[in-house]
Design an enzyme around this catalytic site. Structure first.
Site, short mmCIF file in Angstrom:
data_model
loop_
_atom_site.label_atom_id
_atom_site.label_comp_id
_atom_site.label_asym_id
_atom_site.label_seq_id
_atom_site.Cartn_x
_atom_site.Cartn_y
_atom_site.Cartn_z
N ASN A 116 0.83 -1.20 0.00
CA ASN A 116 0.00 0.00 0.00
C ASN A 116 0.86 1.25 0.00
OD1 ASN A 116 -2.05 -1.83 0.18
ND2 ASN A 116 -2.44 -1.50 2.36
N VAL A 117 0.37 2.26 -0.68
CA VAL A 117 1.11 3.54 -0.79
C VAL A 117 0.38 4.64 -0.03
CG1 VAL A 117 2.13 2.90 -3.01
CG2 VAL A 117 -0.09 4.07 -2.99
N HIS A 135 6.07 -0.45 -2.55
CA HIS A 135 5.58 0.24 -3.75
C HIS A 135 5.65 1.75 -3.60
CE1 HIS A 135 3.09 -3.60 -4.77
NE2 HIS A 135 4.35 -3.71 -5.14
N CYS A 208 9.75 20.19 -10.87
CA CYS A 208 10.95 20.00 -10.04
C CYS A 208 11.57 21.36 -9.72
CB CYS A 208 11.97 19.14 -10.80
SG CYS A 208 13.53 18.99 -9.88
C1 BV8 Z 1 8.20 -5.61 -11.58
C2 BV8 Z 1 1.81 1.46 -6.53
C3 BV8 Z 1 10.11 -6.02 -12.87
C4 BV8 Z 1 1.03 2.30 -7.50
C5 BV8 Z 1 1.45 -0.86 -7.19
C6 BV8 Z 1 1.96 -11.04 -15.88
C7 BV8 Z 1 1.93 -12.02 -14.91
C8 BV8 Z 1 2.54 -11.84 -13.67
C9 BV8 Z 1 3.24 -10.64 -13.38
C10 BV8 Z 1 3.26 -9.68 -14.35
C11 BV8 Z 1 2.62 -9.86 -15.58
N1 BV8 Z 1 2.82 -8.74 -16.29
C12 BV8 Z 1 3.55 -7.86 -15.56
C13 BV8 Z 1 3.83 -8.43 -14.38
C14 BV8 Z 1 4.61 -7.82 -13.28
C15 BV8 Z 1 3.74 -6.79 -12.56
C16 BV8 Z 1 2.50 -7.42 -12.00
O1 BV8 Z 1 2.57 -8.11 -10.99
N2 BV8 Z 1 1.36 -7.17 -12.66
C17 BV8 Z 1 0.10 -7.72 -12.17
C18 BV8 Z 1 -1.02 -6.72 -12.47
C19 BV8 Z 1 -0.14 -9.04 -12.92
N3 BV8 Z 1 4.55 -6.28 -11.48
C20 BV8 Z 1 5.29 -5.18 -11.68
O2 BV8 Z 1 5.31 -4.53 -12.69
C21 BV8 Z 1 6.21 -4.82 -10.51
N4 BV8 Z 1 7.53 -4.62 -11.01
O3 BV8 Z 1 7.80 -6.72 -11.71
O4 BV8 Z 1 9.39 -5.17 -12.02
C22 BV8 Z 1 11.19 -5.17 -13.38
C23 BV8 Z 1 12.49 -5.48 -13.05
C24 BV8 Z 1 13.51 -4.70 -13.56
C25 BV8 Z 1 13.20 -3.59 -14.36
C26 BV8 Z 1 11.89 -3.26 -14.67
C27 BV8 Z 1 10.86 -4.06 -14.18
C28 BV8 Z 1 5.73 -3.53 -9.88
C29 BV8 Z 1 4.41 -3.75 -9.23
C30 BV8 Z 1 4.03 -2.51 -8.41
C31 BV8 Z 1 2.77 -1.90 -8.96
N5 BV8 Z 1 2.37 -0.79 -8.10
N6 BV8 Z 1 1.17 0.16 -6.36
C32 BV8 Z 1 -0.31 2.71 -6.96
O5 BV8 Z 1 -0.73 2.19 -5.89
O6 BV8 Z 1 -0.94 3.57 -7.59
S1 BV8 Z 1 0.64 -2.32 -6.93
C33 BV8 Z 1 -0.94 -1.92 -6.49
O7 BV8 Z 1 -1.60 -3.14 -6.59
C34 BV8 Z 1 -1.13 -1.46 -5.05
O8 BV8 Z 1 0.08 -1.34 -4.36
C35 BV8 Z 1 -1.97 -2.52 -4.40
O9 BV8 Z 1 -1.56 -2.84 -3.11
C36 BV8 Z 1 -1.71 -3.64 -5.31
C37 BV8 Z 1 -2.93 -4.50 -5.50
O10 BV8 Z 1 -2.74 -5.60 -4.84
P1 BV8 Z 1 -3.56 -5.81 -3.48
O11 BV8 Z 1 -2.96 -4.95 -2.44
O12 BV8 Z 1 -3.57 -7.25 -3.28
O13 BV8 Z 1 -5.00 -5.23 -3.74
P2 BV8 Z 1 -6.21 -5.93 -4.53
O14 BV8 Z 1 -7.22 -4.89 -4.78
O15 BV8 Z 1 -5.64 -6.73 -5.66
O16 BV8 Z 1 -6.78 -7.00 -3.48
C38 BV8 Z 1 -7.41 -6.55 -2.31
C39 BV8 Z 1 -7.63 -7.78 -1.47
O17 BV8 Z 1 -8.20 -7.40 -0.22
C40 BV8 Z 1 -8.61 -8.78 -2.08
O18 BV8 Z 1 -8.08 -10.08 -1.94
C41 BV8 Z 1 -9.87 -8.62 -1.24
O19 BV8 Z 1 -10.58 -9.84 -1.12
C42 BV8 Z 1 -9.29 -8.22 0.09
N7 BV8 Z 1 -10.15 -7.42 0.97
C43 BV8 Z 1 -11.10 -6.51 0.62
N8 BV8 Z 1 -11.61 -5.94 1.74
C44 BV8 Z 1 -10.97 -6.51 2.81
C45 BV8 Z 1 -10.04 -7.46 2.33
N9 BV8 Z 1 -9.25 -8.19 3.14
C46 BV8 Z 1 -9.37 -7.98 4.47
N10 BV8 Z 1 -10.23 -7.08 5.01
C47 BV8 Z 1 -11.04 -6.34 4.22
N11 BV8 Z 1 -11.90 -5.45 4.77
#
Ligand code: BV8
Length: 316
Positions: A116-117, A135, A208
């Protein structure tokens, strides 16, 4: 549906293991901040106006339309400033302070890895040196020029520029600088979801202060396709790979869809660590206790964590 006794059996087993654990990791996702009023990334909440949040959290989106992306992040900043840490954040904060002042007799090594951010963990009095915001943060700004390493940390200023105040002005008629307290008092009931995005030029956006050629500032977050901060990743790797294995990983409010954050759980499990999932959405097998070394607690993390961690952190 898991029965009451199934849940309490899982809780008893989990707490037995918790009390014996010497090394604990929490992997935190957007679900932890839901009860603070912040939306998750996936499902119906993953939209801002008619954009999918994931599509806006990329370098390409910023390159194509920095004004659109800055309006998205302004909305995220104001929402996060308005939000307060919840009891789930406070529970992890207590756990973090347990491990930092080791003289309290409770010998536990602990780190929080948050995706989280929103800054809510750091606003919950979480010990600074075992909180890893992998992140980045909405409240850090950095220069977009490769030649410049200007970073502005913990910038809670509101509004960042007059034009962005305009987008944030959807919350308040007056267009003036406000303190955090004033923001918290205001009524956010009017959602900005339906007002059209305005077309902004680069001169409307944060610049900047160091660069002569007036480079844009960007949010200090890690976008999809960008690598995570190496210094942070190295510290996490050292913690997980050191010879004392992690006994327990708390997987809190995350869909586990984002790499490399999602790789930590398997790495800990591979080295013998046990997993406890706190999520509103958990597979039945896990709830039935049918998945080895994995407990599942279905519900709001803000409610579940203080109860589950009570044997270590006491009452909140
Ligand atoms: C990298 C900042 C390499 C920005 C974020 C294909 C397959 C696999 C991976 C990839 C792919 N294509 C690309 C990738 C890699 C990619 C990736 O993972 N993509 C995903 C979409 C498939 N990853 C990247 O690009 C990362 N970098 O791999 O770099 C590299 C190396 C060298 C040089 C260059 C590159 C960078 C990833 C960072 C992205 N930035 N955040 C912003 O926030 O604006 S991630 C963003 O998503 C947030 O941080 C957020 O936290 C995250 C989402 O994930 P969750 O936190 O899990 O949130 P989500 O909504 O998904 O789920 C919520 C959960 O809560 C659910 O399960 C729900 O049931 C539950 N819930 C709901 N309410 C409650 C609850 N639980 C408890 N209590 C409740 N009340």
């Amino acid at each position: 549906m898991e029965s009451e006794q199934q849940m309490s059996k899982q809780l008893r087993e989990f707490q037995e293991h918790l009390k014996k654990s010497k090394k604990i990791v929490a992997l935190v996702g957007a679900g932890l901040s839901v009860s603070s009023g912040l939306p998750t990334f996936r499902g119906s909440q993953g939209l801002w106006k008619n954009f999918n949040m994931i599509d806006l959290a990329t370098p390409d989106a910023f390159y194509i339309d920095p004004g659109l992306v800055w309006q998205f992040y302004s909305w995220r900043r104001v929402s996060a400033l308005k939000a307060r840490p919840n009891r789930g954040h406070l529970a992890l904060s207590k756990l973090s302070n347990l491990s930092s002042n080791r003289d309290n007799g409770k010998k536990v090594d602990y780190i929080t890895i948050t995706q989280n951010v929103d800054g809510l963990s750091s606003r919950s009095n979480h010990c600074k040196d075992n909180l890893y915001e992998i992140h980045g943060s909405l409240f850090n700004l950095k220069c977009t020029s490769f030649m410049c390493n200007y970073v502005d940390r913990n910038n809670f200023k509101h509004p960042l520029t007059k034009a962005l105040a305009d987008t944030e002005d959807e919350y308040e008629k007056k267009n003036r600088k406000r303190t955090l307290e004033e923001i918290e008092q205001q009524d956010l009931s009017i959602s900005p979801q339906f007002k059209p995005v305005v077309q902004l030029t680069e001169s409307d956006l944060p610049q900047c202060p160091v660069c002569k050629d007036g480079s844009l500032l960007r949010p200090g977050v890690v976008w999809f396709g960008e690598s995570l901060p190496l210094n942070v990743i190295t510290k996490i790797d050292n913690f997980i790979e050191s010879e004392t294995p992690v006994d327990l990983v708390l997987v809190i409010g995350t869909s586990g869809t984002v790499y490399p954050a999602n790789s930590y759980v398997d790495r800990i499990k591979l080295k013998g660590g046990k997993v406890a999932i706190f999520n509103t959405d958990i597979e039945e097998d896990i709830l039935q206790g049918k998945v080895k070394d994995t407990w599942g607690f279905r519900g709001d993390a803000a409610e579940l964590l203080p109860v589950a961690l009570e044997p270590l952190i006491g009452e909140i």
